[in-house]
Design a protein around this motif. Structure first.
Motif, PDB file in Angstrom:
ATOM      1  N   TRP A  57       0.902  -0.334  -0.178  1.00 25.55           N
ATOM      2  CA  TRP A  57      -0.458  -0.185  -0.116  1.00 25.55           C
ATOM      3  C   TRP A  57       0.831   0.926   0.436  1.00 25.55           C
ATOM      4  O   TRP A  57       0.481   1.651  -0.795  1.00 25.55           O
ATOM      5  N   GLU A  60       2.884   1.837  -3.311  1.00 18.90           N
ATOM      6  CA  GLU A  60       1.708   2.263  -4.259  1.00 18.90           C
ATOM      7  C   GLU A  60       1.891   3.641  -4.485  1.00 18.90           C
ATOM      8  O   GLU A  60       1.416   4.485  -5.286  1.00 18.90           O
ATOM      9  N   CYS A 237      -5.038   4.547  -4.558  1.00 14.97           N
ATOM     10  CA  CYS A 237      -4.812   3.823  -3.730  1.00 14.97           C
ATOM     11  C   CYS A 237      -5.834   3.384  -2.753  1.00 14.97           C
ATOM     12  O   CYS A 237      -5.635   2.644  -1.851  1.00 14.97           O
ATOM     13  N   MET A 242      -6.997  -0.626  -5.438  1.00 15.76           N
ATOM     14  CA  MET A 242      -4.943  -1.400  -4.930  1.00 15.76           C
ATOM     15  C   MET A 242      -5.083  -2.375  -5.650  1.00 15.76           C
ATOM     16  O   MET A 242      -4.806  -2.849  -6.382  1.00 15.76           O
ATOM     17  N   THR A 245      -4.856  -3.421  -9.516  1.00 12.26           N
ATOM     18  CA  THR A 245      -3.420  -3.256 -10.208  1.00 12.26           C
ATOM     19  C   THR A 245      -2.491  -5.000  -8.808  1.00 12.26           C
ATOM     20  O   THR A 245      -1.582  -5.405  -9.574  1.00 12.26           O
TER      21      THR A 245
END
Length: 296
Positions: A57, A60, A237, A242, A245
């Protein structure tokens, strides 16, 4: 400790025990020893977490801040994670990651799960302008997330599963799983909180107000960002964004990272007795240190 659980972990040849701490197979004693000489640059950004406490996290977020500000060329967090953790050496590669990182252009973003007394001195006791971001998550959610992640990894690797959740929770609490004792790890880094080289973030605070966390990180990195950019990065994010991703990462271990990303998910796994044991350990290890966590 549940009978047989320690033996099961001791018999797991997928880990290395170094100085009494159990590590993944990618962490080798000679590389940990070599890290004492690892050179930290002025513009290095180091991300420190205990496993499953928010490393991807914060990676990112930092990636998007650097790309948006033009400090690095457009890239994905996959490109950053390609170097892996500082302490890793993968079996299919001849050189450890700390050696490969020496060839990377600045600014480098370096990830590690190492404790403060095992990390390179340039990270644990920085003397230059390097910036270290430490992300911490409450131990109950960390343990649950780690358990599910390990089960997925073991299934994909064709290895035997972990013990039951009850046994695993005891192993985690006793510091017998990989990277050792959670409480010693977070407290070791927390003792650096007055050092201006360090920024401390709580996973739970990031969940409550992600734009504020993005702004805090940008300011710590001395990157000027307008409100629109901060909101855009925070939106990208969020856990749901996320997860897409990570699920589509070219690295299979990242592809199994995202599960729920919730605060308080520990309640779906913990019994009252298990919760009591964690609370007692928390009090014993962290009471009076000023380090607190939200658990829901």
């Amino acid at each position: 400790m549940a009978e047989g659980s320690a033996d099961l972990m001791d018999a797991d040849d997928y880990t290395n025990v170094i100085n009494g701490i159990r590590y993944p197979p990618h962490v080798k004693k000679e590389n940990l020893e070599a890290l004492a000489e690892f050179d930290i640059r002025n513009d290095d950004i180091v991300l420190v977490t205990f496993p499953k406490a928010g490393s991807n996290w914060i990676l990112e977020i930092v990636n998007k801040i650097l790309v948006t500000s033009g400090k690095i060329d457009a890239s994905s967090s996959d490109d950053m994670i390609a170097m892996g953790k500082l302490e890793f050496q993968y079996s299919h590669e001849p050189r450890p990651r700390h050696v490969m990182l020496q060839e990377c252009a600045s600014p480098r973003v370096i990830l590690t799960h190492l404790s403060s007394d095992t990390a390179p001195p340039g990270i644990s006791h920085p003397q230059n302008k390097a910036k270290i971001i430490v992300v911490m998550r409450n131990p109950k959610d960390t343990a649950v997330s780690y358990f599910h992640f390990e089960q997925k990894r073991r299934s994909m690797d064709g290895r035997k599963p972990l013990p039951s959740w009850d046994e695993y929770s005891q192993l985690f609490l006793a510091g017998k799983h990989t990277y050792g004792c959670f409480f010693d790890h977070v407290l070791g880094w927390w003792q650096k909180r007055d050092d201006p080289h360090f920024l401390f973030l709580k996973y739970e605070d990031m969940k409550k107000d992600l734009p504020s966390a993005v702004k805090t990180v940008a300011e710590f990195l001395q990157v000027k960002m307008d409100d629109a950019s901060i909101r855009s990065i925070a939106h990208a994010c969020t856990f749901s964004n996320m997860k897409g991703t990570l699920d589509n990462s070219r690295f299979y271990d990242r592809a199994v990272l995202a599960r729920k990303g919730r605060v308080g998910d520990w309640k779906t796994m913990f019994t009252d007795e298990q919760s009591k044991f964690f609370d007692q350990k928390f009090k014993t290890k962290l009471e009076g240190t000023g380090l607190h966590f939200d658990f829901e």
